[in-house]
Design an enzyme around this catalytic site. Structure first.
Site, short mmCIF file in Angstrom:
data_model
loop_
_atom_site.label_atom_id
_atom_site.label_comp_id
_atom_site.label_asym_id
_atom_site.label_seq_id
_atom_site.Cartn_x
_atom_site.Cartn_y
_atom_site.Cartn_z
N LYS A 35 0.86 -1.18 0.01
CA LYS A 35 -0.17 -0.10 0.18
C LYS A 35 0.86 1.15 0.22
CE LYS A 35 -3.70 1.97 3.03
NZ LYS A 35 -4.11 1.90 4.25
N ALA A 83 2.93 -7.73 4.78
CA ALA A 83 2.29 -6.43 4.91
C ALA A 83 1.66 -6.40 6.30
CB ALA A 83 1.10 -6.31 4.07
N ASP A 136 7.41 -12.45 17.86
CA ASP A 136 7.43 -13.22 19.32
C ASP A 136 6.56 -12.35 20.34
OD1 ASP A 136 8.94 -11.11 19.54
OD2 ASP A 136 10.69 -12.13 20.46
N TYR A 160 -1.11 -4.00 19.06
CA TYR A 160 -0.05 -4.45 17.87
C TYR A 160 0.05 -6.05 17.96
CZ TYR A 160 3.96 -6.53 15.44
OH TYR A 160 4.90 -7.09 14.64
N SER A 161 0.33 -6.46 19.19
CA SER A 161 0.57 -8.11 19.29
C SER A 161 -0.78 -8.93 19.32
CB SER A 161 1.44 -8.31 20.61
OG SER A 161 0.92 -7.81 21.63
N LYS A 164 -1.57 -9.33 15.61
CA LYS A 164 -0.80 -10.15 15.12
C LYS A 164 -1.13 -11.62 15.90
CE LYS A 164 2.31 -9.70 12.71
NZ LYS A 164 2.04 -9.56 11.26
P1 NAD Z 1 7.30 -2.43 8.23
O1 NAD Z 1 6.24 -1.55 8.87
O2 NAD Z 1 8.74 -1.94 7.69
O3 NAD Z 1 6.44 -2.74 6.68
C1 NAD Z 1 5.26 -2.92 6.61
C2 NAD Z 1 5.15 -2.99 4.80
O4 NAD Z 1 3.60 -3.24 4.88
C3 NAD Z 1 5.09 -1.31 4.59
O5 NAD Z 1 5.92 -1.60 3.38
C4 NAD Z 1 3.53 -0.85 4.30
O6 NAD Z 1 3.56 -0.05 3.34
C5 NAD Z 1 2.95 -2.32 4.02
N1 NAD Z 1 1.43 -2.13 4.52
C6 NAD Z 1 1.03 -1.76 5.61
N2 NAD Z 1 -0.50 -1.67 5.62
C7 NAD Z 1 -0.64 -2.33 4.29
C8 NAD Z 1 -1.86 -2.56 3.74
N3 NAD Z 1 -3.04 -2.60 4.33
N4 NAD Z 1 -1.62 -3.00 2.39
C9 NAD Z 1 -0.68 -3.52 1.82
N5 NAD Z 1 0.45 -3.09 2.33
C10 NAD Z 1 0.54 -2.58 3.66
O7 NAD Z 1 7.27 -3.68 8.92
P2 NAD Z 1 8.58 -4.86 9.03
O8 NAD Z 1 9.43 -4.47 10.34
O9 NAD Z 1 9.24 -5.16 7.81
O10 NAD Z 1 7.64 -5.93 9.49
C11 NAD Z 1 7.09 -7.01 8.49
C12 NAD Z 1 6.45 -8.11 9.05
O11 NAD Z 1 7.20 -8.75 9.99
C13 NAD Z 1 5.34 -7.45 10.01
O12 NAD Z 1 4.18 -8.37 9.59
C14 NAD Z 1 5.50 -7.70 11.45
O13 NAD Z 1 4.52 -7.86 12.21
C15 NAD Z 1 6.68 -8.65 11.42
N6 NAD Z 1 7.55 -8.56 12.27
C16 NAD Z 1 8.63 -7.46 12.55
C17 NAD Z 1 9.47 -7.58 13.22
C18 NAD Z 1 10.74 -6.33 13.34
O14 NAD Z 1 11.52 -6.56 14.18
N7 NAD Z 1 10.46 -5.38 12.36
C19 NAD Z 1 9.68 -8.66 14.18
C20 NAD Z 1 8.74 -9.47 14.36
C21 NAD Z 1 7.85 -9.52 13.07
#
Ligand code: NAD
Length: 353
Positions: A35, A83, A136, A160-161, A164
């Site tokens: 998005k 996403a 986690d 948030y959690s 998820k």
């Molecule tokens: P981020 O926030 O950097 O990226 C999220 C991406 O999703 C962005 O590019 C955003 O534009 C897109 N997005 C958001 N809403 C959207 C929608 N409605 N439709 C389409 N695209 C959409 O996140 P990240 O840090 O890269 O995390 C990626 C995944 O990993 C997430 O699901 C997050 O929960 C999980 N995660 C992240 C971490 C961390 O440390 N960063 C740790 C554990 C899990």
């Protein structure tokens, strides 16, 4: 034969690392759906923008019709669903977007994937995977000892959690009820290049470089298990290709550190790599601020299952990974200056008052 990956959230921090990595292997084709919220940046995909097997579609995963269209047109073998709204502090200020994207969005993607999977010929049907990338944080908070395993009960504490955790449950149910071949991963805190500068490590690096205060929540004693984003991307690709349907895998870096020790380590690295007499020792910039409401004390992952079943282990030590990351921010000022010129300017979010 080409393997087609549909990657949602591919313009984000972890998603872009996955896409850059997938396209290093001949025979992989990638469609990114994103998005482009404040957290999504096409600049993070610039290294692959002209790759012949890369395509980009700007769309909201909540939009069921757009998702069905994308599945019909691209016909993926693997979906890697990253996403999400991902920042805990933002979920405290405005949980609505988290419910929409993380829960309703995952639902509409599952429905589109299921309709697509049901129409596939038998051999492609068996190989198909829907991979949900989670955190986690769904397991809640640990005391001084112990680790999260795949069997740890869910106890999410922040909006948030909780969102998820809800999406994890939907994904699991689509496997159990409809037979969709899903795999799931729950990982610890990531760090590395292209990390949006609202999170602890990039925010600290950039503020310290500019001589601004370095906010540390509470006393800084909260512990996180740090995982380098490239180690994570490799683990995700292994799970997407070789994970057993219906299984979940925990991914961690074996790198537990208190927040305050991470901030101190960044200060020391910048004093060495970018000394600035007008700023002085960066540790002097550390400022303790009001703690995050409901701040989880400790997260730590037991990653034995993915090591045993898929042979994955992180190859970065935190020391080398952090040095490399600090150097990347020093070398890529244009990336973070452009990213930061958008809606987010480094202000404090998520105090819930
Ligand atoms: P981020 O926030 O950097 O990226 C999220 C991406 O999703 C962005 O590019 C955003 O534009 C897109 N997005 C958001 N809403 C959207 C929608 N409605 N439709 C389409 N695209 C959409 O996140 P990240 O840090 O890269 O995390 C990626 C995944 O990993 C997430 O699901 C997050 O929960 C999980 N995660 C992240 C971490 C961390 O440390 N960063 C740790 C554990 C899990």
């Amino acid at each position: 034969m080409m393997v087609r990956y549909l990657v949602t959230g591919g313009a984000g921090f972890i998603g872009s690392a996955v896409v850059r990595r997938l396209l290093q292997t001949a025979g992989n084709e990638v469609l990114v759906i994103d998005k482009l919220t404040y957290a999504g940046n096409l600049e993070s995909l610039a290294p692959v923008a002209s790759h012949p097997h890369y395509r980009f579609m700007q769309a909201d995963i909540v939009d069921g019709a757009a998702m069905r269209g994308a599945f019909m047109e691209f016909s993926p073998d693997v979906v890697m669903h990253l996403a999400a709204e991902s920042h805990v502090d933002r979920s405290i200020d405005g949980p609505g977007e988290f419910i929409q994207t993380n829960i309703v969005g995952t639902f509409s993607l599952l429905q589109a994937a299921l309709a697509h999977w049901r129409e596939l010929p038998v051999e492609r049907k068996q190989g198909f995977r829907f991979h949900h990338i989670s955190t986690d944080e769904v397991f809640g908070s640990l005391g001084a000892t112990g680790y999260f395993t795949e069997e740890t009960p869910y106890q999410p504490n922040s909006p948030y959690s909780a969102s998820k955790a809800a999406s994890d449950h939907l994904v699991r149910a689509w496997h159990h009820t409809y037979g969709l071949p899903v795999v799931m991963t729950n990982c610890s805190n990531n760090y590395g290049p292209y990390h949006f500068p609202e999170k602890l490590i990039p925010l600290t690096i950039i503020n310290a470089l500019e001589g601004k205060p370095l906010p540390v929540y509470g006393t800084g004693e909260n512990i996180r298990d740090w995982l380098h984003v490239d180690d994570h991307a490799e683990a995700l690709i292994q799970v997407a290709r070789r994970g057993a349907p219906g299984q979940s895998y925990n991914i961690g870096g074996h790198n537990e550190h208190t927040n305050i020790s991470v901030v101190r380590a960044i200060c020391a690295l910048l004093d060495e790599l970018a000394p600035d007499a007008s700023i002085g020792p960066r540790e002097m910039l550390i400022t303790f601020v009001t703690d995050r409401p409901g701040h989880d004390a400790r997260y730590a992952i037991d990653a034995a299952k993915i090591a045993k079943e898929l042979g994955w282990r992180p190859w970065h030590s935190f020391e080398s990974g952090l040095r490399e990351t600090v150097q990347w921010y020093l070398d890529n000022k244009t990336w973070w200056e452009r990213v930061r010129s958008g809606v987010y300017r480094g202000e404090r979010l998520g105090v819930a008052i």
